[in-house]
Design a protein around this motif. Structure first.
Motif, PDB file in Angstrom:
ATOM      1  N   GLN A   1     -23.798 -15.183 -10.251  1.00 18.03           N
ATOM      2  CA  GLN A   1     -24.675 -15.854  -9.288  1.00 18.03           C
ATOM      3  C   GLN A   1     -25.987 -15.081  -9.173  1.00 18.03           C
ATOM      4  O   GLN A   1     -26.009 -13.867  -9.348  1.00 18.03           O
ATOM      5  N   ASP A   2     -27.044 -15.803  -8.815  1.00 21.09           N
ATOM      6  CA  ASP A   2     -28.330 -15.161  -8.591  1.00 21.09           C
ATOM      7  C   ASP A   2     -28.223 -14.225  -7.386  1.00 21.09           C
ATOM      8  O   ASP A   2     -27.434 -14.449  -6.475  1.00 21.09           O
ATOM      9  N   ILE A   3     -29.033 -13.188  -7.396  1.00 17.28           N
ATOM     10  CA  ILE A   3     -29.101 -12.244  -6.281  1.00 17.28           C
ATOM     11  C   ILE A   3     -30.528 -12.290  -5.759  1.00 17.28           C
ATOM     12  O   ILE A   3     -31.475 -12.061  -6.515  1.00 17.28           O
ATOM     13  N   PRO A   4     -30.704 -12.589  -4.470  1.00 13.64           N
ATOM     14  CA  PRO A   4     -32.065 -12.697  -3.918  1.00 13.64           C
ATOM     15  C   PRO A   4     -32.841 -11.384  -4.014  1.00 13.64           C
ATOM     16  O   PRO A   4     -32.257 -10.290  -3.928  1.00 13.64           O
ATOM     17  N   ASP A   5     -34.161 -11.499  -4.171  1.00 14.21           N
ATOM     18  CA  ASP A   5     -35.021 -10.314  -4.259  1.00 14.21           C
ATOM     19  C   ASP A   5     -34.838  -9.392  -3.059  1.00 14.21           C
ATOM     20  O   ASP A   5     -34.834  -8.177  -3.212  1.00 14.21           O
ATOM     21  N   ALA A   6     -34.697  -9.963  -1.864  1.00 11.99           N
ATOM     22  CA  ALA A   6     -34.551  -9.140  -0.655  1.00 11.99           C
ATOM     23  C   ALA A   6     -33.315  -8.249  -0.747  1.00 11.99           C
ATOM     24  O   ALA A   6     -33.344  -7.085  -0.344  1.00 11.99           O
TER      25      ALA A   6
ATOM     26  N   ILE B   1     -32.000  -1.107  -3.971  1.00 11.30           N
ATOM     27  CA  ILE B   1     -32.839  -0.158  -4.733  1.00 11.30           C
ATOM     28  C   ILE B   1     -33.519   0.817  -3.784  1.00 11.30           C
ATOM     29  O   ILE B   1     -33.527   2.033  -4.006  1.00 11.30           O
ATOM     30  N   THR B   2     -34.090   0.309  -2.703  1.00 11.68           N
ATOM     31  CA  THR B   2     -34.809   1.152  -1.741  1.00 11.68           C
ATOM     32  C   THR B   2     -33.867   2.132  -1.050  1.00 11.68           C
ATOM     33  O   THR B   2     -34.204   3.311  -0.891  1.00 11.68           O
ATOM     34  N   GLU B   3     -32.685   1.662  -0.646  1.00 10.79           N
ATOM     35  CA  GLU B   3     -31.717   2.546   0.004  1.00 10.79           C
ATOM     36  C   GLU B   3     -31.233   3.646  -0.940  1.00 10.79           C
ATOM     37  O   GLU B   3     -30.760   4.688  -0.485  1.00 10.79           O
ATOM     38  N   SER B   4     -31.371   3.414  -2.245  1.00 11.76           N
ATOM     39  CA  SER B   4     -30.980   4.416  -3.237  1.00 11.76           C
ATOM     40  C   SER B   4     -32.068   5.460  -3.456  1.00 11.76           C
ATOM     41  O   SER B   4     -31.876   6.421  -4.196  1.00 11.76           O
ATOM     42  N   GLY B   5     -33.246   5.235  -2.856  1.00 10.98           N
ATOM     43  CA  GLY B   5     -34.329   6.205  -2.972  1.00 10.98           C
ATOM     44  C   GLY B   5     -35.367   5.866  -4.027  1.00 10.98           C
ATOM     45  O   GLY B   5     -36.195   6.704  -4.373  1.00 10.98           O
ATOM     46  N   TYR B   6     -35.341   4.650  -4.532  1.00 13.46           N
ATOM     47  CA  TYR B   6     -36.279   4.237  -5.574  1.00 13.46           C
ATOM     48  C   TYR B   6     -37.125   3.068  -5.072  1.00 13.46           C
ATOM     49  O   TYR B   6     -36.867   2.516  -4.003  1.00 13.46           O
ATOM     50  N   THR B   7     -38.116   2.667  -5.842  1.00  8.66           N
ATOM     51  CA  THR B   7     -39.024   1.609  -5.415  1.00  8.66           C
ATOM     52  C   THR B   7     -38.792   0.344  -6.220  1.00  8.66           C
ATOM     53  O   THR B   7     -38.888   0.353  -7.453  1.00  8.66           O
ATOM     54  N   PHE B   8     -38.496  -0.756  -5.528  1.00  8.47           N
ATOM     55  CA  PHE B   8     -38.324  -2.075  -6.131  1.00  8.47           C
ATOM     56  C   PHE B   8     -39.711  -2.642  -6.403  1.00  8.47           C
ATOM     57  O   PHE B   8     -40.543  -2.709  -5.506  1.00  8.47           O
TER      58      PHE B   8
ATOM     59  N   ASP C   1     -39.301   1.779  -9.856  1.00 11.83           N
ATOM     60  CA  ASP C   1     -40.131   2.971 -10.007  1.00 11.83           C
ATOM     61  C   ASP C   1     -39.406   4.162  -9.382  1.00 11.83           C
ATOM     62  O   ASP C   1     -38.697   4.009  -8.395  1.00 11.83           O
ATOM     63  N   GLY C   2     -39.572   5.322  -9.986  1.00 16.56           N
ATOM     64  CA  GLY C   2     -39.014   6.547  -9.429  1.00 16.56           C
ATOM     65  C   GLY C   2     -37.872   7.142 -10.223  1.00 16.56           C
ATOM     66  O   GLY C   2     -37.488   8.289  -9.976  1.00 16.56           O
ATOM     67  N   MET C   3     -37.318   6.399 -11.174  1.00 19.54           N
ATOM     68  CA  MET C   3     -36.256   6.966 -12.011  1.00 19.54           C
ATOM     69  C   MET C   3     -36.898   7.918 -13.016  1.00 19.54           C
ATOM     70  O   MET C   3     -37.867   7.556 -13.671  1.00 19.54           O
TER      71      MET C   3
END
Length: 85
Positions: free
Chosen positions: A48-53, A59-66, A9-11
């Motif tokens: 490889q899979d990437i954990p949700d955390a 995403i959050t550090e980029s200014g958007y909402t995961f 969210d936020g884009m």
């Protein structure tokens, strides 16, 4: 190969998409990344899979909402599907 569809969210525009894509490429090991602000999602192809955390952190550090992620195995399409048996 795994396809991870992340709801973001936020884009608001193409620059937001590029910002998210650049952050994902910089902080995660991915084969391909594409964002779509209208669909509010970022699609990641990775070995490889990437954990949700970890996804949420980037995403959050980029200014958007995961808002969550869905995973599915990415299957070869077209001609490449013939060689992947």
């Amino acid at each position: 190969m795994i396809r991870i569809t992340v709801k973001v969210d936020g884009m608001m525009c193409g620059m937001c998409e590029a910002h998210v894509n650049d952050a994902v490429r910089k902080h995660l090991t991915v084969k391909k990344v594409a964002s779509n602000h209208k669909k509010k999602e970022t699609v990641i192809l990775a070995e490889q899979d990437i954990p949700d955390a970890r996804l949420e952190s980037v995403i959050t550090e980029s200014g958007y909402t995961f808002m969550g992620a869905v995973r599915e195995e990415d299957r070869p399409r077209g001609l490449m599907a013939l060689f992947k048996k």
